[in-house]
Design a protein around this motif. Structure first.
Motif, short mmCIF file in Angstrom:
data_model
loop_
_atom_site.label_atom_id
_atom_site.label_comp_id
_atom_site.label_asym_id
_atom_site.label_seq_id
_atom_site.Cartn_x
_atom_site.Cartn_y
_atom_site.Cartn_z
N ASN A 16 0.76 -1.36 0.28
CA ASN A 16 0.03 -0.16 0.05
C ASN A 16 0.84 1.31 0.01
O ASN A 16 0.55 2.29 -0.83
CB ASN A 16 -0.91 0.27 1.33
N THR A 17 1.68 1.35 0.91
CA THR A 17 2.77 2.36 1.04
C THR A 17 3.50 2.41 -0.34
O THR A 17 3.76 3.86 -0.79
CB THR A 17 3.78 2.40 2.29
N GLY A 18 4.20 1.57 -1.05
CA GLY A 18 4.62 1.71 -2.33
C GLY A 18 3.92 2.13 -3.30
O GLY A 18 4.11 2.94 -4.28
N ASN A 19 2.56 1.64 -3.41
CA ASN A 19 1.53 2.21 -4.34
C ASN A 19 1.07 3.99 -3.97
O ASN A 19 1.19 4.61 -5.12
CB ASN A 19 0.12 1.38 -4.21
N ILE A 20 0.95 4.25 -2.96
CA ILE A 20 0.68 5.56 -2.64
C ILE A 20 2.13 6.22 -2.74
O ILE A 20 1.72 7.59 -3.42
CB ILE A 20 0.36 5.64 -1.08
N GLY A 21 3.20 5.82 -2.52
CA GLY A 21 4.45 6.53 -3.00
C GLY A 21 4.55 6.95 -4.65
O GLY A 21 4.82 7.84 -4.98
N ARG A 22 4.19 5.86 -5.20
CA ARG A 22 4.03 6.07 -6.88
C ARG A 22 3.10 7.03 -7.28
O ARG A 22 3.41 7.80 -8.13
CB ARG A 22 3.73 4.61 -7.43
N THR A 23 1.83 7.15 -6.69
CA THR A 23 0.91 8.16 -6.57
C THR A 23 1.42 9.43 -6.36
O THR A 23 1.18 10.42 -7.31
CB THR A 23 -0.21 7.80 -5.98
N CYS A 24 2.08 9.59 -5.37
CA CYS A 24 2.68 10.75 -4.92
C CYS A 24 3.77 11.56 -5.84
O CYS A 24 3.84 12.72 -6.08
CB CYS A 24 3.24 10.70 -3.60
N VAL A 25 4.54 10.45 -6.50
CA VAL A 25 5.55 10.89 -7.56
C VAL A 25 4.77 11.36 -8.71
O VAL A 25 5.16 12.40 -9.32
CB VAL A 25 6.50 9.67 -8.00
N ALA A 26 3.56 10.72 -9.34
CA ALA A 26 2.92 10.98 -10.57
C ALA A 26 2.16 12.56 -10.20
O ALA A 26 2.04 12.92 -11.32
CB ALA A 26 1.99 9.98 -10.41
N THR A 27 1.88 12.58 -8.83
CA THR A 27 1.21 13.98 -8.89
C THR A 27 2.04 15.13 -8.12
O THR A 27 1.34 16.26 -7.87
CB THR A 27 -0.13 13.65 -7.86
N GLY A 28 3.33 14.86 -7.92
CA GLY A 28 4.12 15.96 -7.27
C GLY A 28 3.95 16.04 -5.85
O GLY A 28 3.72 17.28 -5.45
N THR A 29 3.23 15.21 -5.19
CA THR A 29 2.84 15.39 -3.69
C THR A 29 4.07 14.83 -2.82
O THR A 29 4.50 13.84 -3.13
CB THR A 29 1.60 14.36 -3.68
N ALA A 45 8.79 -5.41 -1.24
CA ALA A 45 7.22 -5.12 -1.48
C ALA A 45 7.04 -3.73 -1.69
O ALA A 45 6.28 -3.44 -2.56
CB ALA A 45 6.37 -5.50 -0.36
N ILE A 46 7.81 -2.70 -0.99
CA ILE A 46 7.51 -1.39 -1.17
C ILE A 46 8.20 -1.00 -2.63
O ILE A 46 7.44 -0.36 -3.52
CB ILE A 46 8.16 -0.50 -0.11
#
Length: 166
Positions: A16-29, A45-46
């Protein structure tokens, strides 16, 4: 420029944290992780879930919630919880606000939530569903905050090429 922040309070599941990290990179968050974590940040897994984006992630880790507050004084914090009376679409997200999500098994502790009743938000669900997956919840609320900020600094158009058949 909008620079939103996602805060994970004691996340337990590395994918989950890995997926959220990827979303953050894609959105500049920016991503903020409040310990204890249910995993080590170097776990496969991350990295698998975050793919090769993890090295581009703007991430900060805090020993506890108190350190997070101390290092982010005056932060406007929205708290995602099933206990809120208002939905995530009923608030106006500031360009530099923080959106906090609790651990997968228990959410954000009630002793924190009671101090922030006006900034608690929920994602509507049918019946007695406990909650959505953490990474899905982050994406839903984050993209609403980004939409409200006009997707500032994001690429808004793709480049679709039509195939020509002879």
């Amino acid at each position: 420029m909008a620079k939103l922040n996602i805060v994970l309070y004691e996340p337990e599941i590395p994918s989950n944290t890995g997926n959220i990290g990827r979303t953050c990179v894609a959105t500049g968050t920016r991503l903020h992780l409040i310990e204890p974590l249910g995993f080590r940040l170097n776990e496969k897994a991350i990295k698998r879930a975050g793919m090769d984006y993890w090295s581009d992630l703007d991430v900060t880790t805090y020993v506890n919630y108190e350190e997070f507050l101390e290092k982010n004084p005056g932060a406007k914090i929205y708290m995602a919880t099933t206990k809120s009376r208002q939905t995530y679409t009923e608030v106006s997200y500031e360009p530099d606000c923080y959106i906090m999500f609790g651990k997968e098994s228990a959410g954000i502790p009630e002793e924190i939530l009671v101090n922030h009743p006006d900034t608690c938000v929920r994602i509507p669900m049918i019946g007695e569903t406990r909650s959505l997956n953490l990474s899905n919840s982050v994406a839903i609320v984050l993209y609403e905050a980004l939409r409200q900020n006009n997707f500032d600094h994001m690429k808004l158009e793709g480049d679709l090429h039509r195939l020509h058949w002879d």
